[in-house]
Design a protein around this motif. Structure first.
Motif, PDB file in Angstrom:
ATOM      1  N   LYS A  48      37.196  39.875  37.770  1.00  0.00           N
ATOM      2  CA  LYS A  48      37.269  41.207  37.155  1.00  0.00           C
ATOM      3  C   LYS A  48      36.630  41.229  35.770  1.00  0.00           C
ATOM      4  O   LYS A  48      35.802  42.089  35.460  1.00  0.00           O
ATOM      5  CB  LYS A  48      38.741  41.669  37.055  1.00  0.00           C
ATOM      6  N   SER A  49      37.047  40.283  34.917  1.00  0.00           N
ATOM      7  CA  SER A  49      36.498  40.258  33.555  1.00  0.00           C
ATOM      8  C   SER A  49      35.004  39.963  33.591  1.00  0.00           C
ATOM      9  O   SER A  49      34.228  40.561  32.838  1.00  0.00           O
ATOM     10  CB  SER A  49      37.206  39.194  32.708  1.00  0.00           C
ATOM     11  N   SER A  50      34.600  39.072  34.477  1.00  0.00           N
ATOM     12  CA  SER A  50      33.174  38.735  34.593  1.00  0.00           C
ATOM     13  C   SER A  50      32.366  39.976  34.972  1.00  0.00           C
ATOM     14  O   SER A  50      31.291  40.219  34.423  1.00  0.00           O
ATOM     15  CB  SER A  50      32.978  37.649  35.648  1.00  0.00           C
ATOM     16  N   ALA A 167      37.097  48.563  29.541  1.00  0.00           N
ATOM     17  CA  ALA A 167      38.340  48.059  28.960  1.00  0.00           C
ATOM     18  C   ALA A 167      38.946  46.973  29.845  1.00  0.00           C
ATOM     19  O   ALA A 167      39.193  47.179  31.033  1.00  0.00           O
ATOM     20  CB  ALA A 167      39.330  49.204  28.790  1.00  0.00           C
ATOM     21  N   ASP A 168      39.159  45.794  29.255  1.00  0.00           N
ATOM     22  CA  ASP A 168      39.756  44.687  30.002  1.00  0.00           C
ATOM     23  C   ASP A 168      41.232  44.579  29.648  1.00  0.00           C
ATOM     24  O   ASP A 168      41.588  44.133  28.561  1.00  0.00           O
ATOM     25  CB  ASP A 168      39.028  43.381  29.678  1.00  0.00           C
ATOM     26  N   GLU A 169      42.075  44.986  30.553  1.00  0.00           N
ATOM     27  CA  GLU A 169      43.524  44.978  30.346  1.00  0.00           C
ATOM     28  C   GLU A 169      43.902  45.513  28.973  1.00  0.00           C
ATOM     29  O   GLU A 169      44.479  44.797  28.151  1.00  0.00           O
ATOM     30  CB  GLU A 169      44.082  43.572  30.548  1.00  0.00           C
ATOM     31  N   PRO A 170      43.578  46.786  28.730  1.00  0.00           N
ATOM     32  CA  PRO A 170      43.762  47.343  27.382  1.00  0.00           C
ATOM     33  C   PRO A 170      45.221  47.382  26.932  1.00  0.00           C
ATOM     34  O   PRO A 170      45.487  47.511  25.747  1.00  0.00           O
ATOM     35  CB  PRO A 170      43.185  48.762  27.491  1.00  0.00           C
TER      36      PRO A 170
END
Ligand SMILES: Nc1ncnc2c1ncn2[C@@H]1O[C@H](COP(=O)(O)OP(=O)(O)OP(=O)(O)O)[C@@H](O)[C@H]1O
Ligand SMILES: [Mg+2]
Length: 224
Positions: A48-50, A167-170
């Motif tokens: 996901k982050s990638s 947004a990564d796990e905001p």
């Protein structure tokens, strides 16, 4: 139909590890409609982050094509990418820290000034007030809690009113109340300004509020 604001074609990401090449993302095809909200879910390590990093040009795909607002990110150099991000994107990553030698007001105002906006400091103050940090403008990041720093980083990302927000796990470091406030802000921004939001989340509740949700597993999109 309007053109997608983000378009990924056959995107793969392979990184070299000690034990050889690791396939992080495999043939991801995805189009994100302008003004929509997209939730990215999937187990830890699924990519996901990638994927979000690739969407923001913070990581280059090993193969395939990434178009953001019609521009091919793979054809830009680091400087061009930095300017493109500054002018079009807000990014909230856990690794995107505030600058420790600047107050949070300066942290939020500086990118606005760099874009040539005149009322940068007034805008920055208003944005920080909207995330509940109006009384803390002159504080340095080290004087704030983790959640407060995260809200300041959110204000910095939101202040330029970007067309695209990644947004990564905001809400990762926030309690329920602050987490909900941050999410309400993101969704209301999307509704009011037509901001496209792509958000990684572990929360099913949050994913359910997005227009569309995709699930990743082992670097592939498995469910839409
Ligand atoms: N720089 C790197 N070098 C080698 N492997 C990496 C690198 N960055 C990420 N990975 C690997 O790529 C895979 C996907 O990582 P990623 O961070 O995208 O997962 P994620 O879905 O965001 O997970 P989480 O929910 O835990 O944040 C993982 O197996 C991770 O170990
Ligand atoms: Mg992640």
């Amino acid at each position: 139909m309007s053109d997608p604001i983000l378009s990924l074609k056959e995107v793969s990401l392979t990184l070299k590890g000690n034990a050889g090449a690791i396939k992080i993302l495999r043939d991801v095809n995805l189009e994100v409609t302008a003004g929509s909200t997209l939730g990215l879910i999937g187990p830890s390590g699924s990519g996901k982050s990638s994927l979000l990093m690739i969407m923001g040009g913070l990581e280059q795909a090993s193969s395939g094509q990434v178009l953001a607002l019609g521009h091919s990110l793979g054809d830009m150099n680091e400087d061009e990418l930095a300017i493109f991000r500054r002018d079009n994107m807000g990014v909230i990553f856990q690794s995107f820290h505030l600058i420790p030698t600047m107050t949070i007001l300066e942290n939020v105002a500086t990118p606005l000034e760099l874009r040539g906006e005149k009322d940068a400091f007034e805008r920055a103050a208003a944005e920080l007030t909207s995330v509940g940090l109006g009384e803390r403008l002159d504080h340095y990041p080290s004087q704030l809690s983790g959640g407060e720093q995260q809200r300041a980083a959110l204000a910095r990302a939101l202040a330029p009113r970007p067309k695209l927000m990644l947004a990564d796990e905001p809400t990762g470091n926030l309690d329920q109340e602050n987490g909900n406030a941050v999410i309400d802000l993101l969704f209301s921004l999307s509704q009011k300004n037509g901001t496209t939001v792509v958000m990684v989340t572990h929360s099913n509740e949050l994913a359910a509020r997005c227009d569309r949700v995709i699930r990743l597993q082992d670097g592939q999109v498995i469910v839409e």
